[in-house]
Design a protein around this motif. Structure first.
Motif, PDB file in Angstrom:
ATOM      1  N   PRO A   1      -7.007  -9.036   1.004  1.00 45.05           N
ATOM      2  CA  PRO A   1      -6.045  -9.417   2.052  1.00 45.05           C
ATOM      3  C   PRO A   1      -5.538  -8.212   2.816  1.00 45.05           C
ATOM      4  O   PRO A   1      -5.372  -7.139   2.274  1.00 45.05           O
TER       5      PRO A   1
ATOM      6  N   ARG B   1      -2.594  -6.163   4.842  1.00 48.93           N
ATOM      7  CA  ARG B   1      -1.152  -6.022   4.679  1.00 48.93           C
ATOM      8  C   ARG B   1      -0.581  -5.210   5.848  1.00 48.93           C
ATOM      9  O   ARG B   1      -1.170  -4.262   6.283  1.00 48.93           O
TER      10      ARG B   1
ATOM     11  N   LYS C   1      -7.942 -14.289   3.231  1.00 48.03           N
ATOM     12  CA  LYS C   1      -6.531 -14.461   2.899  1.00 48.03           C
ATOM     13  C   LYS C   1      -5.745 -13.486   3.770  1.00 48.03           C
ATOM     14  O   LYS C   1      -6.070 -12.301   3.823  1.00 48.03           O
TER      15      LYS C   1
ATOM     16  N   PHE D   1      -1.993 -11.773   4.807  1.00 39.92           N
ATOM     17  CA  PHE D   1      -0.704 -11.458   4.195  1.00 39.92           C
ATOM     18  C   PHE D   1       0.228 -10.868   5.274  1.00 39.92           C
ATOM     19  O   PHE D   1      -0.120  -9.897   5.942  1.00 39.92           O
TER      20      PHE D   1
ATOM     21  N   GLU E   1       4.320  -9.507   5.940  1.00 37.65           N
ATOM     22  CA  GLU E   1       5.485  -9.051   5.183  1.00 37.65           C
ATOM     23  C   GLU E   1       6.551  -8.537   6.160  1.00 37.65           C
ATOM     24  O   GLU E   1       6.230  -7.969   7.201  1.00 37.65           O
TER      25      GLU E   1
ATOM     26  N   SER F   1       7.532 -12.223   2.141  1.00 30.91           N
ATOM     27  CA  SER F   1       6.116 -12.244   2.502  1.00 30.91           C
ATOM     28  C   SER F   1       5.640 -13.674   2.679  1.00 30.91           C
ATOM     29  O   SER F   1       6.208 -14.622   2.123  1.00 30.91           O
TER      30      SER F   1
ATOM     31  N   THR G   1       1.770 -15.591   2.676  1.00 33.18           N
ATOM     32  CA  THR G   1       0.337 -15.470   2.423  1.00 33.18           C
ATOM     33  C   THR G   1      -0.324 -16.776   2.823  1.00 33.18           C
ATOM     34  O   THR G   1       0.112 -17.859   2.389  1.00 33.18           O
TER      35      THR G   1
ATOM     36  N   GLN H   1      -3.706 -18.879   2.580  1.00 33.66           N
ATOM     37  CA  GLN H   1      -4.939 -18.937   1.812  1.00 33.66           C
ATOM     38  C   GLN H   1      -6.056 -19.566   2.654  1.00 33.66           C
ATOM     39  O   GLN H   1      -5.817 -20.501   3.420  1.00 33.66           O
TER      40      GLN H   1
END
Length: 1241
Positions: free
Chosen positions: A4, A6, A21, A23, A25, A60, A62, A64
């Protein structure tokens, strides 16, 4: 699967492969902050697809197994901050290229931020406690997605405007919807382009803003329509909606395909940056009031400042004078400004104001200040830049815009004062007339159109102020203004006026003396020795003081005598009563001309041991039926008959009423004790306690409480004892206030007065009428005002000081010595109006042996009442008796008076009547002799009959021929010298005209008609020509003269009967013998021959002709005797040869150039016209230099009109311009001078 991706800090737009995936934040300042994640404005919930976590201040999201459907807009909300970001989903094969591009873009941004760190920092959102997202400078951050931190974001939109694309010239709509079910106030929406450009001010031909409301669903629909899109319209847009403390916004983009952003192209209204670069100056619209208050104040003396401030609605005069004093009268020439602001401007409240300056440098930036503070652009303040002009527009000016405005250019500035003038204040509720008693509180109240407006109060033309005694108080309550007088006095009577700068209202205040009412009268007392005597009375006014008298001598307080005053009650208390206290006691209120009296009787018991007998005796000064023996009592007051008697033993007293003494009212006996003291033996009273009798030593007192009219009559008192009896008669008369008079009648009215009359009352109450008191009131008011305080003796009164045009009512009171009656019924409503002025322009219009016709004009002054009509009167010469010419009035301004004596000299006059009565008369300048004046006969032929009158057969002929002549002339008609046939022609004559009438005209009625007027030996004649027309006959002898090719030549002869008018032409028709269907070849052929062409080969034709005149077609046509057959093999037609005409012509200017003087910067045109064959070649010259190929000039040629357009000329473009036209036949030249003036001298 790939690992993933970030991004720490603020979430950023990411690009991901399908199935990966993702992510996101973010961080907040406090760990307990609540964070919401959204996808397409819908909140996300943690589950299998979305995983939402919170660890301290880190949050966060996420996602999927990313799919293409996940590629959309996302947002994170914490408190008042909102950060938007996107997720873009790409296929796997292009993912590597995307990663490489993203990496390179990040490196470039990091490099730029190192070089210019200040530019890289973005302004963080306004923090809210515990709920702020911290911004971090990371590669790939999109500044266009910065959070909108204006106020709390609550999600008001149910449908947001979406980004769109449009081609140049097409239309596009953006729609936003707001649900108002939970809103207390209608939502307000604003549309912006870029960061701050409000589109509400740009609404016009390219932009339309609409608003709809569905009452069922309570949803507002807001629509922005862009019409005929241009490339400059592309860009970022924003929609904001707010309602009280709720707010929401949405960003969207517009992409315009096609076209180019060439600077020469007109950018349009929605491109503000292009608007700054426009060089074409728009005409400035500036509304100036009729009067400049600043200029008036500058030229006025200081003593007039307050008066001017009130007249023009200036609320802050002191501040305005300070600003006026600081204004500079002379300014030095500026390098930055070509034209500065004027020293002062003024604008009415609610209107638009536009301030304009000219700067020397077109590219310079300017700042606008208000009272030293920089102005930010809003919906009310709009900045514009056109060439070297800078505008500040203030929409919907309010009092807060009354300030000092400054325009700053570099180090230089110019200042002006803006005065916001309030609209004129009008009076919506007028003052009312009042009549109050002396000492009462007075409140004069009015209502004005504006809250907080300034008003001025005047009394009899003198302005009222708050003096030291605080006699007058001024109260404001919203739009209501009240003048308060705490204790009214006689000096306060007068007319009070309230004035505003838009009107005034007046009312009259009348103050009368207060009448004191007696609630409890003092009563007679009989007390024994050592007892207490208390005299008590109660009056209506607590503040009234009084004085007690005994036998006319003022009573002073001492140890035995106590005088008290508590509220409305006054008491005189005498302790330990002694014989010398006996007497008449009186209470006199201070300031009032009446008194209250009672008697104190001292009862002393004595024992006489000497028995004796003495016959009874009544000791009265007057007895019997004489006027002197009559006792008068006012109705409602107490009747007290005190009869001194003597006798021993004590006599018995009998009271009777009536001349026959048959009704015994009371019987009382008294006895004498041993010491000759009288003691009441029996006291008798009437059942209701109104009548009672008591006896004291030597007195018998008969009392009636509240006497009324039925108590009037002859009372007899009889005293008896064993020694004898005595009798006395007392006549009692009860008087009362009179009955009300009859309803008053209005005899006449004037401009501000009226004369009223009434009948006396039916009963005067037993006392003569002293006079009358009158009151009046306005019809729509409820307050009556007294017109006189002293009784008026007559029954006719002239009421004055009224307002013309206002409806009033009157009523009357009758007054006698006892008091005032009830008021009469109100009079019929009336309006004070003045009589009109006299009619003007009275003159004689006509006269005969027994009649006269008069006419006049309406009076110049009609007043406020409608005109009822006019009255006309006449009288013979030498007489003063004016006789009405007719019964009643006439509304016309002319009249005919009949049955007058022939030969009599008479005078006439006219008067106008209205509600107030007749006006002053207007008379003829001299007398008129009633005799007809001979007038020569004269025929006036109408203009349409001076030429031949043409009529169709069976039409009606009605000729009206006016004439003049007196006496009535003899009228004779003839036709062609012969008398008229009465069976065919009717003639009707009157005093002013003669009529010739033919119901159905015939051809034989054509001819010349003559009319002759004759008065004695004088005559006049006139003739009229009449032509009666009909349809023509058929043409004759139609022949086919020749047939060749597809053509046939026809010839015919005119009809014998032309219908009594000219044959205008012939209609030619053809028909194929196979079908016999007729077709028109010539609608109107004026000759008697023609050629029919374009016939069909192989067909056989016949022809017919109709004759046509002004009436129409002949009834029957003329047919051709033969037919024409068109051969199939035609003949070859050889057209004749003609010499070709030479149409060539040398050029010649039919309209020359005209010398002109134009202003620099504005397009100029030079025009002329030329003709020539063939079309000449045109060349333009300036100062004999060819300018055909220069871009500054444009040449036009249309239908021989030549135009030279000079774009935005400057001083170098002046000179001599020449136009030269050349063709094969020759040439011609024309020239003019062009002068260029400076834009600003």
């Amino acid at each position: 699967l790939p690992s993933p991706q970030r991004n720490s800090g603020k979430p950023k737009t990411q690009v991901a492969e399908e199935g990966a995936k993702v992510f996101f934040e973010t961080e907040t300042e406090k760990p307990d902050a609540k964070v919401r994640w959204q996808c397409n404005t819908k909140d996300l919930v943690s589950g299998d697809k979305y995983v939402i976590k919170a660890d301290g201040n880190k949050h966060s999201l996420t996602i999927q197994a990313v799919t293409k459907e996940d590629g959309t807009a996302y947002a994170v909300i914490a408190g008042g901050s909102k950060v938007k970001f996107d997720l873009k989903v790409k296929e796997k094969e292009v993912m590597e290229e995307v990663k490489l591009e993203l990496k390179e873009k990040g490196k470039e941004e990091v490099k730029e931020k190192k070089e210019t760190p200040a530019a890289a920092d973005t302004t963080p959102a306004a923090p809210q406690p515990g709920a702020n997202i911290q911004a971090h400078d990371t590669p790939g951050f999109d500044e266009s997605q910065a959070p909108d931190t204006k106020t709390d974001l609550t999600g008001l939109f149910t449908e947001k405007p979406q980004s769109g694309e449009v081609a140049v010239g097409e239309n596009i709509n953006f729609v936003a919807k707001v649900n108002a079910a939970s809103l207390l106030k209608k939502p307000t929406i604003k549309w912006f382009k870029g960061k701050w450009m409000d589109l509400a001010s740009k609404s016009g031909k390219n932009l339309q803003l609409k608003e709809l409301y569905d009452r069922n669903s309570k949803v507002y629909t807001f629509e922005m329509q862009i019409i005929a899109a241009k490339p400059s319209f592309a860009g970022a847009y924003r929609c904001e909606v707010s309602s009280r403390d709720k707010f929401d916004s949405c960003n969207f983009d517009l992409t315009v395909h096609g076209g180019s952003m060439d600077g020469s192209e007109e950018a349009g209204e929605l491109d503000f940056s292009a608007l700054l670069k426009k060089s074409a100056s728009k005409s400035q619209v500036k509304s100036e009031p009729d009067e400049d208050v600043w200029e008036i104040l500058q030229n006025a003396p200081a003593s007039e400042y307050e008066k001017i401030a009130f007249q023009y609605g200036i609320t802050d005069l002191r501040g305005m004078l300070k600003r006026l004093k600081k204004m500079k009268k002379e300014e030095k020439k500026s390098e930055a400004f070509l034209k500065k602001l004027d020293p002062a401007y003024q604008v009415e409240k609610g209107h638009k104001m536009k301030l304009c300056i000219d700067v020397a440098n077109e590219d310079v930036d300017v700042k606008w200040l208000k009272n030293g503070q920089e102005i930010q652009s809003t919906g009310r303040y709009i900045f514009e830049s056109v060439g070297n002009k800078r505008y500040l527009t203030i929409n919907h000016c309010s009092l807060s815009d009354d300030a000092t405005y400054t325009c700053v250019v570099g180090d230089e500035k110019c200042t002006t004062e803006l005065f916001v003038k309030e609209p004129a204040v009008t009076i919506t509720s007028n003052l009312e007339d009042q009549m109050v008693m002396k000492g009462e509180r007075v409140e004069l109240e009015c209502e004005v159109s504006e809250e907080g407006a300034t008003v001025k109060w005047e009394k009899d033309g003198v302005e009222l102020t708050r003096d030291e005694s605080f006699k007058y108080r001024f109260k404001k309550d919203g739009r209501k203004h009240v003048l308060i007088i705490n204790e009214a006095t006689k000096e306060d009577c007068g007319h009070y006026t309230v004035k505003t700068n838009g009107g005034e209202s007046m009312a009259e205040l009348m103050v009368s003396e207060k009448e004191l009412e007696v609630y409890q009268n003092i009563a007679d007392l009989t007390v024994k020795a050592k007892d207490e005597a208390v005299f008590k009375c109660e009056v209506s006014d607590e503040t009234v003081k009084g004085i007690w008298y005994k036998n006319g001598v003022e009573v002073k307080a001492d140890a035995r005598t106590h005088i008290t005053h508590i509220g409305r009650i006054h008491k005189l208390t005498i302790d330990d009563v002694k014989p010398e206290d006996q007497g008449d006691y009186t209470f006199v209120p201070e300031g009032y001309a009446f008194n209250l009296s009672a008697k104190l009787n001292f009862l002393e018991v004595k024992i006489d041991y000497v028995p004796r007998q003495d016959p009874p005796k009544i000791h009265l000064d007057c007895m019997g039926h004489t006027a002197d023996s009559t006792i008068v009592v006012v109705a409602g007051n107490k009747l007290r008959l005190d009869v001194p008697i003597t006798g021993d033993p004590a006599p018995t007293v009998v009271w009777t009423k009536g001349e026959k003494a048959c009704a015994c009212l009371f019987s009382i006996s008294v006895t004498t004790s041993l010491n000759n003291t009288w003691v009441p033996k029996n006291v008798m009273t009437e059942g209701d306690g109104r009548l009672h009798v008591e006896s004291t030593k030597g007195h018998c007192i008969f009392t009636i409480e509240g006497a009324d009219k039925q108590d009037e009559g002859l009372y007899s008192v009889i005293v008896r004892n064993p020694a004898g009896e005595d009798k006395a008669d007392i006549n009692v008369k009860v008087v009362d206030a009179p009955d009300p008079p009859s309803a008053p009648r209005i005899l006449s009215v004037q401009e501000d007065s009226c004369v009223v009359q009434w009948d006396p009352p039916k009963s005067d109450g037993g006392n003569p009428i002293i006079g009358y008191v009158l009151e009046r009131k306005k019809k729509k008011s409820y307050r009556w005002m007294r017109l006189n305080f002293d009784p008026y003796t007559d029954t006719t009164y002239e009421a004055k000081r009224m307002i013309e045009g206002v409806e009033y009512e009157m009523r009357v009171y009758a007054v006698n010595a006892i008091g005032m009656s009830c008021h009469s019924a109100a009079s019929q409503p009336f309006i004070p109006v003045a009589p009109t002025s006299e009619p003007v322009g009275l003159c004689v219009d006509d006269i005969s042996d027994t009649t006269i016709s008069l006419k006049w004009r309406t009076p110049e002054l009609l007043g406020s009442s409608e005109l009822d009509g006019y009255g006309v009167e006449y009288c013979k010469e030498g007489s003063d008796e004016w006789v009405p010419a007719f019964v009643g009035l006439t509304e016309r301004t002319s009249v005919i008076i009949r049955d007058l004596p022939t030969g009599e000299k008479m005078q006439f006059r006219v008067r106008a009547y209205n509600m107030a009565g007749p006006s002053a008369p207007t008379s003829l300048a001299q007398t008129v002799t009633i005799r007809e004046i001979m007038q020569k006969p004269k025929i006036w032929i109408p203009r349409n009959l001076r030429q031949t009158l043409i009529k169709k057969v069976e039409e009606t002929i009605n000729l009206v021929i006016p004439f003049q002549g007196k006496p009535r002339p003899v009228i004779t008609w003839s036709k062609d010298g012969e008398p008229l046939n009465p069976k065919q022609v009717s003639v009707r004559n009157s005093d002013t005209d003669t009529i010739l009438f033919i119901r159905k005209s015939e051809r034989k009625d054509s001819g010349k008609y003559e009319v002759k007027l004759q008065i004695e030996n004088v005559e006049d004649t006139a003739s009229i020509s009449i032509q009666i027309v009909d349809l023509p006959g058929s043409p004759e002898k139609l022949k086919i003269m020749d047939v060749w090719g597809f053509n046939v030549a026809l010839e015919w002869k005119p009809p014998k009967d032309n219908g009594n008018c000219e044959i205008t032409g012939y209609m030619v028709q053809k028909a194929d013998k196979k079908t016999m269907e007729w077709y028109t070849v010539y609608e109107l052929c004026r000759r008697t021959n023609c050629v029919v062409a374009d016939l069909i080969m192989g067909n056989e034709y016949i022809f017919r002709i109709y004759a046509v005149n002004m009436v129409g077609l002949s009834l029957e046509p003329c047919f051709s005797a033969d037919s024409a057959y068109i051969q199939k093999t035609g003949f070859e037609y050889k057209p004749p040869t003609y010499k070709e005409h030479d149409f060539s012509e040398a050029p010649k200017f039919t309209h020359p150039l005209v010398s002109r003087s134009v202003i620099a910067g504005y397009n100029a045109t030079l025009s002329c016209s030329v003709r020539g064959i063939p079309k000449p070649k045109v060349t333009w010259y300036k100062n004999k230099m060819d300018i055909s190929n220069e871009a500054k000039y444009r040449m036009f040629s249309k239908q021989g009109v030549l135009t030279l357009e000079i774009r935005k000329p400057c001083s170098f473009d002046g000179g001599v311009y020449m136009c030269k036209a050349v063709n094969a036949s020759g040439e011609d030249v024309v020239e003019c001078k062009l002068e260029i003036r400076r834009k600003y001298p």
